[in-house]
Design a protein around this motif. Structure first.
Motif, PDB file in Angstrom:
ATOM      1  N   ILE A 257      -4.842 -43.314  74.477  1.00 33.10           N
ATOM      2  CA  ILE A 257      -5.900 -43.407  73.462  1.00 33.10           C
ATOM      3  C   ILE A 257      -5.554 -44.472  72.429  1.00 33.10           C
ATOM      4  O   ILE A 257      -6.394 -45.303  72.053  1.00 33.10           O
ATOM      5  CB  ILE A 257      -6.125 -42.048  72.797  1.00 33.10           C
ATOM      6  CG1 ILE A 257      -6.696 -41.044  73.808  1.00 33.10           C
ATOM      7  CG2 ILE A 257      -7.058 -42.178  71.590  1.00 33.10           C
ATOM      8  CD1 ILE A 257      -6.768 -39.620  73.303  1.00 33.10           C
ATOM      9  N   CYS A 258      -4.315 -44.460  71.952  1.00 33.47           N
ATOM     10  CA  CYS A 258      -3.899 -45.443  70.940  1.00 33.47           C
ATOM     11  C   CYS A 258      -4.010 -46.868  71.465  1.00 33.47           C
ATOM     12  O   CYS A 258      -4.480 -47.769  70.769  1.00 33.47           O
ATOM     13  CB  CYS A 258      -2.467 -45.155  70.491  1.00 33.47           C
ATOM     14  SG  CYS A 258      -2.292 -43.697  69.448  1.00 33.47           S
ATOM     15  N   LEU A 259      -3.576 -47.094  72.698  1.00 32.96           N
ATOM     16  CA  LEU A 259      -3.611 -48.443  73.257  1.00 32.96           C
ATOM     17  C   LEU A 259      -5.041 -48.897  73.538  1.00 32.96           C
ATOM     18  O   LEU A 259      -5.356 -50.089  73.409  1.00 32.96           O
ATOM     19  CB  LEU A 259      -2.757 -48.510  74.528  1.00 32.96           C
ATOM     20  CG  LEU A 259      -1.248 -48.361  74.295  1.00 32.96           C
ATOM     21  CD1 LEU A 259      -0.487 -48.319  75.619  1.00 32.96           C
ATOM     22  CD2 LEU A 259      -0.721 -49.511  73.424  1.00 32.96           C
ATOM     23  N   LEU A 260      -5.924 -47.966  73.904  1.00 26.34           N
ATOM     24  CA  LEU A 260      -7.333 -48.328  74.085  1.00 26.34           C
ATOM     25  C   LEU A 260      -7.953 -48.756  72.758  1.00 26.34           C
ATOM     26  O   LEU A 260      -8.672 -49.763  72.687  1.00 26.34           O
ATOM     27  CB  LEU A 260      -8.103 -47.157  74.678  1.00 26.34           C
ATOM     28  CG  LEU A 260      -7.885 -46.875  76.166  1.00 26.34           C
ATOM     29  CD1 LEU A 260      -8.601 -45.594  76.577  1.00 26.34           C
ATOM     30  CD2 LEU A 260      -8.378 -48.044  77.016  1.00 26.34           C
ATOM     31  N   LEU A 261      -7.682 -47.990  71.693  1.00 24.88           N
ATOM     32  CA  LEU A 261      -8.217 -48.350  70.383  1.00 24.88           C
ATOM     33  C   LEU A 261      -7.638 -49.673  69.905  1.00 24.88           C
ATOM     34  O   LEU A 261      -8.367 -50.525  69.378  1.00 24.88           O
ATOM     35  CB  LEU A 261      -7.906 -47.237  69.375  1.00 24.88           C
ATOM     36  CG  LEU A 261      -8.697 -45.936  69.540  1.00 24.88           C
ATOM     37  CD1 LEU A 261      -8.164 -44.858  68.619  1.00 24.88           C
ATOM     38  CD2 LEU A 261     -10.175 -46.175  69.275  1.00 24.88           C
ATOM     39  N   SER A 262      -6.337 -49.854  70.077  1.00 20.15           N
ATOM     40  CA  SER A 262      -5.733 -51.118  69.645  1.00 20.15           C
ATOM     41  C   SER A 262      -6.278 -52.280  70.460  1.00 20.15           C
ATOM     42  O   SER A 262      -6.468 -53.382  69.939  1.00 20.15           O
ATOM     43  CB  SER A 262      -4.209 -51.059  69.773  1.00 20.15           C
ATOM     44  OG  SER A 262      -3.792 -51.094  71.120  1.00 20.15           O
ATOM     45  N   GLY A 263      -6.553 -52.026  71.740  1.00 22.59           N
ATOM     46  CA  GLY A 263      -7.111 -53.089  72.575  1.00 22.59           C
ATOM     47  C   GLY A 263      -8.457 -53.564  72.068  1.00 22.59           C
ATOM     48  O   GLY A 263      -8.751 -54.761  72.079  1.00 22.59           O
ATOM     49  N   TYR A 264      -9.281 -52.614  71.588  1.00 23.10           N
ATOM     50  CA  TYR A 264     -10.573 -53.013  71.015  1.00 23.10           C
ATOM     51  C   TYR A 264     -10.367 -53.828  69.753  1.00 23.10           C
ATOM     52  O   TYR A 264     -11.025 -54.854  69.544  1.00 23.10           O
ATOM     53  CB  TYR A 264     -11.424 -51.782  70.715  1.00 23.10           C
ATOM     54  CG  TYR A 264     -12.812 -52.131  70.235  1.00 23.10           C
ATOM     55  CD1 TYR A 264     -13.785 -52.521  71.144  1.00 23.10           C
ATOM     56  CD2 TYR A 264     -13.145 -52.092  68.889  1.00 23.10           C
ATOM     57  CE1 TYR A 264     -15.068 -52.857  70.724  1.00 23.10           C
ATOM     58  CE2 TYR A 264     -14.419 -52.435  68.449  1.00 23.10           C
ATOM     59  CZ  TYR A 264     -15.377 -52.813  69.375  1.00 23.10           C
ATOM     60  OH  TYR A 264     -16.634 -53.160  68.949  1.00 23.10           O
ATOM     61  N   GLY A 265      -9.441 -53.380  68.908  1.00 16.70           N
ATOM     62  CA  GLY A 265      -9.154 -54.140  67.696  1.00 16.70           C
ATOM     63  C   GLY A 265      -8.643 -55.534  68.003  1.00 16.70           C
ATOM     64  O   GLY A 265      -9.057 -56.517  67.381  1.00 16.70           O
ATOM     65  N   LEU A 266      -7.748 -55.642  68.981  1.00 12.84           N
ATOM     66  CA  LEU A 266      -7.211 -56.960  69.353  1.00 12.84           C
ATOM     67  C   LEU A 266      -8.308 -57.865  69.903  1.00 12.84           C
ATOM     68  O   LEU A 266      -8.239 -59.087  69.773  1.00 12.84           O
ATOM     69  CB  LEU A 266      -6.098 -56.802  70.394  1.00 12.84           C
ATOM     70  CG  LEU A 266      -4.847 -56.034  69.946  1.00 12.84           C
ATOM     71  CD1 LEU A 266      -3.849 -55.954  71.076  1.00 12.84           C
ATOM     72  CD2 LEU A 266      -4.217 -56.679  68.730  1.00 12.84           C
ATOM     73  N   ALA A 267      -9.316 -57.256  70.535  1.00 13.13           N
ATOM     74  CA  ALA A 267     -10.386 -58.053  71.139  1.00 13.13           C
ATOM     75  C   ALA A 267     -11.339 -58.633  70.105  1.00 13.13           C
ATOM     76  O   ALA A 267     -11.907 -59.711  70.319  1.00 13.13           O
ATOM     77  CB  ALA A 267     -11.166 -57.200  72.141  1.00 13.13           C
ATOM     78  N   VAL A 268     -11.541 -57.942  68.974  1.00 10.57           N
ATOM     79  CA  VAL A 268     -12.556 -58.398  68.018  1.00 10.57           C
ATOM     80  C   VAL A 268     -11.962 -59.043  66.766  1.00 10.57           C
ATOM     81  O   VAL A 268     -12.656 -59.795  66.080  1.00 10.57           O
ATOM     82  CB  VAL A 268     -13.484 -57.226  67.599  1.00 10.57           C
ATOM     83  CG1 VAL A 268     -14.184 -56.648  68.812  1.00 10.57           C
ATOM     84  CG2 VAL A 268     -12.720 -56.138  66.858  1.00 10.57           C
ATOM     85  N   LEU A 269     -10.705 -58.760  66.457  1.00 14.34           N
ATOM     86  CA  LEU A 269     -10.108 -59.303  65.236  1.00 14.34           C
ATOM     87  C   LEU A 269      -9.586 -60.717  65.452  1.00 14.34           C
ATOM     88  O   LEU A 269      -9.113 -61.052  66.539  1.00 14.34           O
ATOM     89  CB  LEU A 269      -8.953 -58.413  64.768  1.00 14.34           C
ATOM     90  CG  LEU A 269      -9.308 -57.133  64.029  1.00 14.34           C
ATOM     91  CD1 LEU A 269      -8.078 -56.236  63.914  1.00 14.34           C
ATOM     92  CD2 LEU A 269      -9.868 -57.445  62.646  1.00 14.34           C
ATOM     93  N   PRO A 270      -9.640 -61.562  64.432  1.00 12.47           N
ATOM     94  CA  PRO A 270      -8.979 -62.870  64.514  1.00 12.47           C
ATOM     95  C   PRO A 270      -7.480 -62.675  64.289  1.00 12.47           C
ATOM     96  O   PRO A 270      -7.049 -62.291  63.199  1.00 12.47           O
ATOM     97  CB  PRO A 270      -9.629 -63.661  63.364  1.00 12.47           C
ATOM     98  CG  PRO A 270     -10.085 -62.631  62.390  1.00 12.47           C
ATOM     99  CD  PRO A 270     -10.396 -61.391  63.170  1.00 12.47           C
ATOM    100  N   LEU A 271      -6.687 -62.910  65.322  1.00  6.19           N
ATOM    101  CA  LEU A 271      -5.258 -62.607  65.281  1.00  6.19           C
ATOM    102  C   LEU A 271      -4.411 -63.863  65.386  1.00  6.19           C
ATOM    103  O   LEU A 271      -4.867 -64.906  65.877  1.00  6.19           O
ATOM    104  CB  LEU A 271      -4.891 -61.659  66.430  1.00  6.19           C
ATOM    105  CG  LEU A 271      -5.646 -60.343  66.497  1.00  6.19           C
ATOM    106  CD1 LEU A 271      -5.319 -59.635  67.804  1.00  6.19           C
ATOM    107  CD2 LEU A 271      -5.288 -59.451  65.323  1.00  6.19           C
ATOM    108  N   ARG A 272      -3.183 -63.763  64.933  1.00  8.88           N
ATOM    109  CA  ARG A 272      -2.180 -64.788  65.181  1.00  8.88           C
ATOM    110  C   ARG A 272      -1.423 -64.390  66.449  1.00  8.88           C
ATOM    111  O   ARG A 272      -0.757 -63.349  66.476  1.00  8.88           O
ATOM    112  CB  ARG A 272      -1.221 -64.917  64.000  1.00  8.88           C
ATOM    113  CG  ARG A 272      -1.872 -65.500  62.744  1.00  8.88           C
ATOM    114  CD  ARG A 272      -0.812 -65.687  61.661  1.00  8.88           C
ATOM    115  NE  ARG A 272      -1.376 -66.373  60.502  1.00  8.88           N
ATOM    116  CZ  ARG A 272      -1.864 -65.779  59.427  1.00  8.88           C
ATOM    117  NH1 ARG A 272      -1.888 -64.443  59.380  1.00  8.88           N
ATOM    118  NH2 ARG A 272      -2.332 -66.471  58.415  1.00  8.88           N
ATOM    119  N   GLY A 273      -1.503 -65.217  67.477  1.00 11.57           N
ATOM    120  CA  GLY A 273      -0.883 -64.876  68.747  1.00 11.57           C
ATOM    121  C   GLY A 273       0.607 -64.641  68.625  1.00 11.57           C
ATOM    122  O   GLY A 273       1.156 -63.715  69.237  1.00 11.57           O
TER     123      GLY A 273
END
Length: 427
Positions: A257-273
């Motif tokens: 569950i945690c990794l699924l939620l984080s995956g959504y956040g990683l997909a939509v947020l502007p991140l530093r690789g």
């Protein structure tokens, strides 16, 4: 008591009743104002929800719609479609930034600037209008009232020319201010009526509240910098714990569950690789020290790497910037879990009252994990942490013999004859 005060009392009472009553529709659609609530970082699902609700309100015959916004950043270019719909709405439309201390940064400021009627609560902040979509570096064509707030902010205390028409601390106050206001809808002047006459006197029109469904709200939890970082770190940590606990269970479900939620956040947020890579590396460093049965330099390096990764996780300042103290709490919690909780569970998991350590030397077993040079072995049904010579190549399933015991750690070596009795001693 003046007329405005009377309106306020009537509307406040009726608003509280309809708020408690949920979202049941009115019998007469023309006497209904629909309030569309949205908050947090605006991703595609949130923006599409607002667009759909505007169209549904118009199709359902609502007399007006109010978009209630509290948002620091916008994460999807769908905002441009919403701005276009707000600029030319199919029914009288109001955008209200509230309640205090609500903010409207980035795309939310553009939505406000496009509205036929612009409102905000006293104390609300508006600004940081560029970039419209967080993380986008291209130059945006801002609406005139926002030019002065491209990089700064304004705190609402009084109306702001071209940006805030009405200052109202609550929806009920806003409804009072809207009574009798005329707005253009597709070129036609339309009056907003928030009070209606009944046989018993004046009454407020019905207000119907809408917010995204449970599934959308659940996904949007991870659209903040801190939640996305939290779910990523906790998900990986619990996954490692589950691996060493040896057996799927509740921890595996929590990690998923945690990794699924984080995956959504990683997909939509502007991140530093590089920050995401550093976060992953930090878990690797903590795991390496845990596997060696100590809390040493690798643990310190892992905690430090995680701290840096958390502080620089997103690339959308000042609209989105992780809170340093929340990041510190996450890093401290994960590190403490590795150093204390996982070691305690491992000692309990890898010990057994039926196999004494004095009798382990000379027993045979099998490797459960690959050794490099440490790993896990199973001896007479009990699992132990073990170490072997670096030149010893041990893979899962390989037979081993116990040659020594140091505390909870067994010293093993490959068993030369794979067909030999793995448990030569039963005493």
């Amino acid at each position: 008591m003046n007329r405005k005060t009377t309106f306020l009392l009537i509307i406040t009472s009726c608003w509280l009743l309809t708020a408690v009553g949920g979202t049941a529709g009115a019998a007469d659609g023309s006497d209904r104002i629909e309030i569309i609530e949205i908050s947090g970082n605006l991703d595609r699902t949130a923006l599409n929800f607002v667009i759909d609700q505007i169209d549904a309100a118009a199709a359902g015959g609502a007399s007006a719609a109010i978009i209630q916004i509290d948002s620091r950043a916008t994460l999807s270019d769908t905002v441009y479609h919403l701005v276009a719909r707000v600029k030319d709405p199919p029914l009288p439309l109001v955008v209200w930034i509230g309640p205090s201390p609500a903010v409207a940064f980035g795309g939310a400021a553009s939505i406000l600037a496009a509205a036929p009627v612009k409102a905000a609560a006293p104390g609300a902040r508006i600004g940081h209008a560029l970039p419209t979509v967080a993380g986008h570096r291209e130059s945006d064509d801002l609406a005139t009232p926002l030019v002065n707030y491209a990089n700064g902010t304004a705190t609402v205390t009084v109306p702001i020319d071209g940006l805030v028409d009405i200052v109202a601390p609550s929806i009920s106050n806003l409804l009072v201010e809207l009574e009798g206001r005329t707005v253009a809808v597709r070129g036609e002047p339309t009056e907003i009526n928030t009070i209606r006459e009944t046989e018993d006197g004046l009454a407020a029109v019905e207000t119907v509240f809408h917010e995204p469904g449970l599934w959308v709200r659940s996904l949007r939890i991870a659209t903040g910098a801190e939640p996305a970082f939290f779910f990523l770190m906790i998900g990986l940590t619990v996954a490692v714990f589950e691996f060493y606990a040896l057996g799927p269970g509740i921890a595996a479900g929590v990690a998923t569950i945690c990794l699924l939620l984080s995956g959504y956040g990683l997909a939509v947020l502007p991140l530093r690789g590089w920050a995401v890579a550093l976060a992953l590396a930090s878990i690797g460093l903590l795991t390496a020290d845990f596997q060696r049965g100590r809390a040493g330099p690798l643990t310190l390096a892992g905690a430090g790497s995680m701290l840096v990764a958390g502080w620089f996780f997103t690339d959308a300042s000042p609209q989105i910037h992780p809170s340093w103290w929340l990041v510190l709490v996450i890093v401290t919690s994960v590190t403490a879990f590795y150093v204390i909780a996982m070691r305690t569970v491992a000692r309990a998991r890898f010990s057994t009252p039926t196999v004494g350590r004095d009798h382990l030397v000379g027993l045979g077993g099998r490797a459960v994990t690959a050794f490099d040079p440490d790993g896990v072995v199973e001896v007479k049904g009990a699992r132990w942490r073990a170490t072997a010579h670096r030149e010893a190549v041990l893979n899962p399933g390989d037979p081993v013999a116990v040659r020594g015991v140091a505390g909870q750690i067994l010293a093993v070596e490959p068993l030369p004859d794979p067909d030999a009795d793995l448990h030569p001693r039963d005493d």
